[in-house]
Design an enzyme around this catalytic site. Structure first.
Site, mmCIF file in Angstrom:
data_model
loop_
_atom_site.group_PDB
_atom_site.id
_atom_site.type_symbol
_atom_site.label_atom_id
_atom_site.label_comp_id
_atom_site.label_asym_id
_atom_site.label_seq_id
_atom_site.Cartn_x
_atom_site.Cartn_y
_atom_site.Cartn_z
ATOM 1 N N LYS A 55 3.466 8.076 9.713
ATOM 2 C CA LYS A 55 2.546 7.356 10.600
ATOM 3 C C LYS A 55 3.313 6.330 11.424
ATOM 4 O O LYS A 55 3.108 6.195 12.631
ATOM 5 C CB LYS A 55 1.437 6.669 9.778
ATOM 6 N N GLN A 99 -3.408 2.430 3.061
ATOM 7 C CA GLN A 99 -3.170 3.764 2.525
ATOM 8 C C GLN A 99 -3.821 3.922 1.154
ATOM 9 O O GLN A 99 -3.650 3.085 0.265
ATOM 10 C CB GLN A 99 -1.652 4.026 2.439
ATOM 11 N N ASP A 122 -9.340 4.285 10.399
ATOM 12 C CA ASP A 122 -9.577 5.342 9.408
ATOM 13 C C ASP A 122 -11.031 5.834 9.441
ATOM 14 O O ASP A 122 -11.336 6.898 8.904
ATOM 15 C CB ASP A 122 -9.327 4.785 7.993
HETATM 16 N N1 GUN Z 1 -4.800 8.910 1.837
HETATM 17 C C1 GUN Z 1 -4.954 10.239 2.104
HETATM 18 N N2 GUN Z 1 -5.526 10.428 3.308
HETATM 19 C C2 GUN Z 1 -5.747 9.189 3.812
HETATM 20 C C3 GUN Z 1 -6.313 8.737 5.041
HETATM 21 O O1 GUN Z 1 -6.746 9.499 5.899
HETATM 22 N N3 GUN Z 1 -6.359 7.383 5.194
HETATM 23 C C4 GUN Z 1 -5.915 6.521 4.242
HETATM 24 N N4 GUN Z 1 -6.021 5.227 4.488
HETATM 25 N N5 GUN Z 1 -5.388 6.917 3.104
HETATM 26 C C5 GUN Z 1 -5.301 8.248 2.892
#
Ligand code: GUN
Length: 294
Positions: A55, A99, A122
């Site tokens: 990311k 995350q 998100d």
């Molecule tokens: N962990 C797995 N997928 C995601 C996501 O799309 N966002 C976040 N914040 N954590 C994750």
């Protein structure tokens, strides 16, 4: 042998990333606003470390202001909430992502709900979930994985899914439920399946669009797939395979790719399908947030 179209998520994401980079440069030039993405990771989960690194790398490639906050595994709830509060109030930050999963001593819901809805790239805040569920997509942030899946489905079938049966395997808040809302908005007839569903293979065989998001390696077999269906594999599972007498790690989806590809009309690979699209949708949401600010 596979006769399905392989949906190239990596190539689609690269094209979108180029477009985002161009729009970002225009935004910076016109308004001086540079999109800012803050990613918070707590602890050392190796898979999360990889996702967060990707990311950050993509955000930088798009020309964003990118910050990563790595907190120790034993961080307190107050410490995480305090950081979220700082980021909520930081004008250089337009998107905040914590995350998941978080270490088990932390209250995941309280932390995700502490992010202000306007920076919730998100799409996990109840306000954004509510808007999505009510079909108000313009003002809401849509969760990145289902948003990316939807673009791949649209590429195959167009924007109007009237008359098509969509079956989602998995009822998570991150994928299954928001995916259902998006498919419903596009006029599909939607079924959500889960561990208590009776005769899952029979339900899956009814799907013109089959989305697998359960987290079980190769669970969806060839005879679960309706001939010609569009199959979207959200799973990322690490399994061990023997290659020339050596045990190696391999990434596989929730779909048995070779079997399903023999039946499907189109299918996403793992890796190179949903994963890259998820990351680029995060960039798209962050840019959108910055554009709203400007
Ligand atoms: N962990 C797995 N997928 C995601 C996501 O799309 N966002 C976040 N914040 N954590 C994750």
């Amino acid at each position: 042998m596979a006769n399905a179209t392989i949906i190239d998520g990596k190539a689609m994401a690269a094209d979108m990333s180029d477009a985002i980079t161009t729009r970002t440069a225009a935004l910076v030039e016109q308004s001086g606003v540079k999109p800012g993405l803050a990613v918070v990771i707590v602890g050392e989960d190796p898979a999360s470390q990889v996702y967060v690194r990707n990311k950050k790398r993509t955000a930088e490639a798009c020309g964003f202001h990118s910050v990563q906050h790595s907190l120790p595994e034993d961080s307190t709830q107050d410490a995480v909430l305090s950081l979220v509060d700082d980021l909520n109030n930081d004008p250089a930050v337009h998107g905040i992502l914590v995350q998941l999963p978080l270490p088990s001593h932390l209250d995941e819901q309280a932390i995700t709900q502490a992010i202000v809805p306007a920076k919730d790239v998100d799409g996990f805040h109840f306000q954004n979930i509510g808007m999505l569920t009510a079909g108000h997509l313009d003002g809401a942030f849509v969760p990145c994985t289902p948003a990316g899946c939807m673009l791949m489905i649209e590429e195959q079938l167009g924007k109007d899914l009237s008359g098509l049966n969509a079956v989602i395997i998995g009822r998570s808040n991150i994928v299954g439920k928001p995916m259902a809302a998006l498919l419903l908005k596009a006029n599909a007839t939607v079924t959500i399946c889960h561990s208590r569903t009776k005769d899952l293979p029979a339900v899956a065989r009814n799907a013109d669009i089959l989305v697998a998001a359960v987290g079980r390696a190769k669970m969806v077999k060839g005879d679960w797939v309706k001939p010609g269906a569009v199959v979207i594999d959200v799973g990322i599972n690490r399994i061990e395979v023997e290659v020339d007498g050596e045990i190696k790690n391999k990434l596989v989806g929730d779909v048995d790719f070779d079997e399903a590809a023999a039946e499907a009309g189109a299918i996403t690979p793992v890796p190179g399908g949903v994963g890259p699209m998820t990351i680029v949708m995060l960039m798209s949401n962050t840019l959108q947030s910055a554009e709203r600010t400007a």
